[in-house]
Design a protein around this motif. Structure first.
Motif, PDB file in Angstrom:
ATOM      1  N   LYS A 236      47.824  41.894  35.764  1.00 31.28           N
ATOM      2  CA  LYS A 236      47.610  41.322  37.100  1.00 31.28           C
ATOM      3  C   LYS A 236      46.878  42.323  37.987  1.00 31.28           C
ATOM      4  O   LYS A 236      47.492  43.193  38.612  1.00 31.28           O
ATOM      5  CB  LYS A 236      48.950  40.942  37.743  1.00 31.28           C
ATOM      6  N   PRO A 237      45.557  42.221  38.080  1.00 27.37           N
ATOM      7  CA  PRO A 237      44.770  43.193  38.854  1.00 27.37           C
ATOM      8  C   PRO A 237      45.217  43.357  40.308  1.00 27.37           C
ATOM      9  O   PRO A 237      45.249  44.474  40.827  1.00 27.37           O
ATOM     10  CB  PRO A 237      43.350  42.655  38.769  1.00 27.37           C
ATOM     11  N   GLN A 238      45.607  42.279  40.974  1.00 31.56           N
ATOM     12  CA  GLN A 238      46.032  42.403  42.373  1.00 31.56           C
ATOM     13  C   GLN A 238      47.317  43.227  42.460  1.00 31.56           C
ATOM     14  O   GLN A 238      47.466  44.073  43.343  1.00 31.56           O
ATOM     15  CB  GLN A 238      46.231  41.042  43.021  1.00 31.56           C
ATOM     16  N   TRP A 239      48.239  42.992  41.541  1.00 32.95           N
ATOM     17  CA  TRP A 239      49.492  43.748  41.505  1.00 32.95           C
ATOM     18  C   TRP A 239      49.173  45.232  41.311  1.00 32.95           C
ATOM     19  O   TRP A 239      49.729  46.096  41.966  1.00 32.95           O
ATOM     20  CB  TRP A 239      50.380  43.205  40.392  1.00 32.95           C
ATOM     21  N   ARG A 240      48.249  45.511  40.397  1.00 33.53           N
ATOM     22  CA  ARG A 240      47.865  46.902  40.124  1.00 33.53           C
ATOM     23  C   ARG A 240      47.254  47.554  41.370  1.00 33.53           C
ATOM     24  O   ARG A 240      47.552  48.693  41.688  1.00 33.53           O
ATOM     25  CB  ARG A 240      46.890  46.962  38.956  1.00 33.53           C
ATOM     26  N   ARG A 241      46.381  46.815  42.093  1.00 28.55           N
ATOM     27  CA  ARG A 241      45.775  47.377  43.305  1.00 28.55           C
ATOM     28  C   ARG A 241      46.846  47.707  44.333  1.00 28.55           C
ATOM     29  O   ARG A 241      46.814  48.768  44.964  1.00 28.55           O
ATOM     30  CB  ARG A 241      44.751  46.404  43.891  1.00 28.55           C
ATOM     31  N   ILE A 242      47.801  46.816  44.506  1.00 27.93           N
ATOM     32  CA  ILE A 242      48.880  47.063  45.468  1.00 27.93           C
ATOM     33  C   ILE A 242      49.737  48.241  45.016  1.00 27.93           C
ATOM     34  O   ILE A 242      50.053  49.132  45.805  1.00 27.93           O
ATOM     35  CB  ILE A 242      49.724  45.792  45.674  1.00 27.93           C
ATOM     36  N   ALA A 243      50.078  48.270  43.739  1.00 27.66           N
ATOM     37  CA  ALA A 243      50.915  49.359  43.216  1.00 27.66           C
ATOM     38  C   ALA A 243      50.239  50.711  43.405  1.00 27.66           C
ATOM     39  O   ALA A 243      50.894  51.705  43.750  1.00 27.66           O
ATOM     40  CB  ALA A 243      51.231  49.119  41.741  1.00 27.66           C
ATOM     41  N   ARG A 244      48.929  50.773  43.210  1.00 27.32           N
ATOM     42  CA  ARG A 244      48.204  52.044  43.372  1.00 27.32           C
ATOM     43  C   ARG A 244      48.301  52.575  44.793  1.00 27.32           C
ATOM     44  O   ARG A 244      48.242  53.773  45.011  1.00 27.32           O
ATOM     45  CB  ARG A 244      46.743  51.881  42.977  1.00 27.32           C
ATOM     46  N   GLY A 245      48.445  51.700  45.759  1.00 28.38           N
ATOM     47  CA  GLY A 245      48.573  52.134  47.142  1.00 28.38           C
ATOM     48  C   GLY A 245      49.985  52.561  47.509  1.00 28.38           C
ATOM     49  O   GLY A 245      50.204  53.102  48.598  1.00 28.38           O
ATOM     50  N   ILE A 246      50.939  52.322  46.618  1.00 27.18           N
ATOM     51  CA  ILE A 246      52.342  52.626  46.901  1.00 27.18           C
ATOM     52  C   ILE A 246      52.874  53.733  45.997  1.00 27.18           C
ATOM     53  O   ILE A 246      53.483  54.701  46.473  1.00 27.18           O
ATOM     54  CB  ILE A 246      53.213  51.360  46.722  1.00 27.18           C
ATOM     55  N   LEU A 247      52.648  53.597  44.698  1.00 25.25           N
ATOM     56  CA  LEU A 247      53.216  54.531  43.734  1.00 25.25           C
ATOM     57  C   LEU A 247      52.577  55.909  43.844  1.00 25.25           C
ATOM     58  O   LEU A 247      51.359  56.020  44.012  1.00 25.25           O
ATOM     59  CB  LEU A 247      53.045  53.994  42.313  1.00 25.25           C
ATOM     60  N   PHE A 248      53.393  56.933  43.757  1.00 26.39           N
ATOM     61  CA  PHE A 248      52.943  58.325  43.735  1.00 26.39           C
ATOM     62  C   PHE A 248      52.209  58.728  45.009  1.00 26.39           C
ATOM     63  O   PHE A 248      51.368  59.616  44.989  1.00 26.39           O
ATOM     64  CB  PHE A 248      52.087  58.611  42.494  1.00 26.39           C
ATOM     65  N   GLN A 249      52.493  58.062  46.110  1.00 22.94           N
ATOM     66  CA  GLN A 249      51.864  58.365  47.393  1.00 22.94           C
ATOM     67  C   GLN A 249      52.887  59.031  48.307  1.00 22.94           C
ATOM     68  O   GLN A 249      54.061  58.686  48.286  1.00 22.94           O
ATOM     69  CB  GLN A 249      51.351  57.083  48.067  1.00 22.94           C
ATOM     70  N   ASP A 250      52.432  59.960  49.130  1.00 25.62           N
ATOM     71  CA  ASP A 250      53.266  60.540  50.167  1.00 25.62           C
ATOM     72  C   ASP A 250      53.324  59.563  51.332  1.00 25.62           C
ATOM     73  O   ASP A 250      52.573  58.592  51.386  1.00 25.62           O
ATOM     74  CB  ASP A 250      52.676  61.871  50.637  1.00 25.62           C
ATOM     75  N   GLY A 251      54.188  59.837  52.278  1.00 24.18           N
ATOM     76  CA  GLY A 251      54.260  59.029  53.483  1.00 24.18           C
ATOM     77  C   GLY A 251      55.305  57.939  53.386  1.00 24.18           C
ATOM     78  O   GLY A 251      56.093  57.872  52.441  1.00 24.18           O
ATOM     79  N   ASP A 252      55.311  57.085  54.366  1.00 23.54           N
ATOM     80  CA  ASP A 252      56.282  56.012  54.480  1.00 23.54           C
ATOM     81  C   ASP A 252      56.006  54.936  53.428  1.00 23.54           C
ATOM     82  O   ASP A 252      54.893  54.390  53.370  1.00 23.54           O
ATOM     83  CB  ASP A 252      56.209  55.406  55.891  1.00 23.54           C
ATOM     84  N   ILE A 253      56.983  54.626  52.635  1.00 21.38           N
ATOM     85  CA  ILE A 253      56.821  53.667  51.537  1.00 21.38           C
ATOM     86  C   ILE A 253      56.451  52.281  52.066  1.00 21.38           C
ATOM     87  O   ILE A 253      55.557  51.615  51.530  1.00 21.38           O
ATOM     88  CB  ILE A 253      58.088  53.612  50.665  1.00 21.38           C
ATOM     89  N   VAL A 254      57.139  51.837  53.114  1.00 17.45           N
ATOM     90  CA  VAL A 254      56.867  50.499  53.652  1.00 17.45           C
ATOM     91  C   VAL A 254      55.461  50.433  54.250  1.00 17.45           C
ATOM     92  O   VAL A 254      54.723  49.470  54.000  1.00 17.45           O
ATOM     93  CB  VAL A 254      57.943  50.096  54.687  1.00 17.45           C
ATOM     94  N   GLU A 255      55.090  51.461  54.997  1.00 20.94           N
ATOM     95  CA  GLU A 255      53.728  51.476  55.564  1.00 20.94           C
ATOM     96  C   GLU A 255      52.679  51.488  54.461  1.00 20.94           C
ATOM     97  O   GLU A 255      51.673  50.781  54.552  1.00 20.94           O
ATOM     98  CB  GLU A 255      53.555  52.686  56.478  1.00 20.94           C
ATOM     99  N   ASN A 256      52.914  52.285  53.428  1.00 15.72           N
ATOM    100  CA  ASN A 256      51.980  52.299  52.290  1.00 15.72           C
ATOM    101  C   ASN A 256      51.893  50.918  51.656  1.00 15.72           C
ATOM    102  O   ASN A 256      50.809  50.470  51.272  1.00 15.72           O
ATOM    103  CB  ASN A 256      52.411  53.318  51.243  1.00 15.72           C
ATOM    104  N   GLY A 257      53.030  50.260  51.534  1.00 17.26           N
ATOM    105  CA  GLY A 257      53.049  48.927  50.936  1.00 17.26           C
ATOM    106  C   GLY A 257      52.269  47.910  51.749  1.00 17.26           C
ATOM    107  O   GLY A 257      51.502  47.112  51.199  1.00 17.26           O
ATOM    108  N   GLU A 258      52.462  47.939  53.056  1.00 20.14           N
ATOM    109  CA  GLU A 258      51.740  47.010  53.923  1.00 20.14           C
ATOM    110  C   GLU A 258      50.236  47.262  53.858  1.00 20.14           C
ATOM    111  O   GLU A 258      49.447  46.328  53.761  1.00 20.14           O
ATOM    112  CB  GLU A 258      52.250  47.124  55.367  1.00 20.14           C
ATOM    113  N   ALA A 259      49.854  48.531  53.894  1.00 19.38           N
ATOM    114  CA  ALA A 259      48.430  48.868  53.824  1.00 19.38           C
ATOM    115  C   ALA A 259      47.837  48.485  52.477  1.00 19.38           C
ATOM    116  O   ALA A 259      46.718  47.968  52.405  1.00 19.38           O
ATOM    117  CB  ALA A 259      48.236  50.368  54.089  1.00 19.38           C
TER     118      ALA A 259
END
Length: 130
Positions: free
Chosen positions: A75-98
């Motif tokens: 699922k390419p869209q799922w992967r794009r969203i996951a890349r913006g959340i997984l292994f990222q610093d900062g607020d998890i929820v903000e990363n998820g929304e972005a």
């Protein structure tokens, strides 16, 4: 063989959708096993038994990760969203929304970071030349 993992008649689902559902079920089962091992390890008094359980827990982490990767590749869209959340610093929820907003605006056929030579945004891993 009966199954309650489907919400639609299995015969009406494509083979790809049935495989995806199986992998989602596997992922759920691995997550449950990780939770069970964590609980057992936290109360186990015998050091040898605890080490064996910790070894088993590592296997569950591996299985969970492999199944997640399979699903993300599906699922390419799922992967794009996951890349913006997984292994990222900062607020998890903000990363998820972005990440969700960026994935929605890029559309289902947007190129993946890292594909075709695109950068993953982690910089060069090569030693600098003098």
């Amino acid at each position: 063989m009966g199954s309650d993992q489907y919400h639609e008649p299995p015969a009406e689902l494509s083979a790809q959708t049935r495989t995806f559902a199986r992998m989602c079920a596997n992922l759920t089962e691995e997550a449950e096993a990780i939770g069970w091992y964590e609980q057992r390890i936290s109360v186990e008094g015998d050091a040898t038994a605890r080490r064996i359980m910790e070894n088993s827990l590592g296997e569950e982490y591996k299985h969970f990760s492999m199944e997640l990767e399979f699903l993300l590749r599906s699922k390419p869209q799922w992967r794009r969203i996951a890349r913006g959340i997984l292994f990222q610093d900062g607020d998890i929820v903000e990363n998820g929304e972005a990440a969700e907003a960026a994935a929605d605006s890029s559309g289902p056929e947007a190129p993946q970071p890292g594909a075709n030579g695109n950068s993953l945004g982690i910089g060069s891993l090569k030693e600098p030349r003098e």
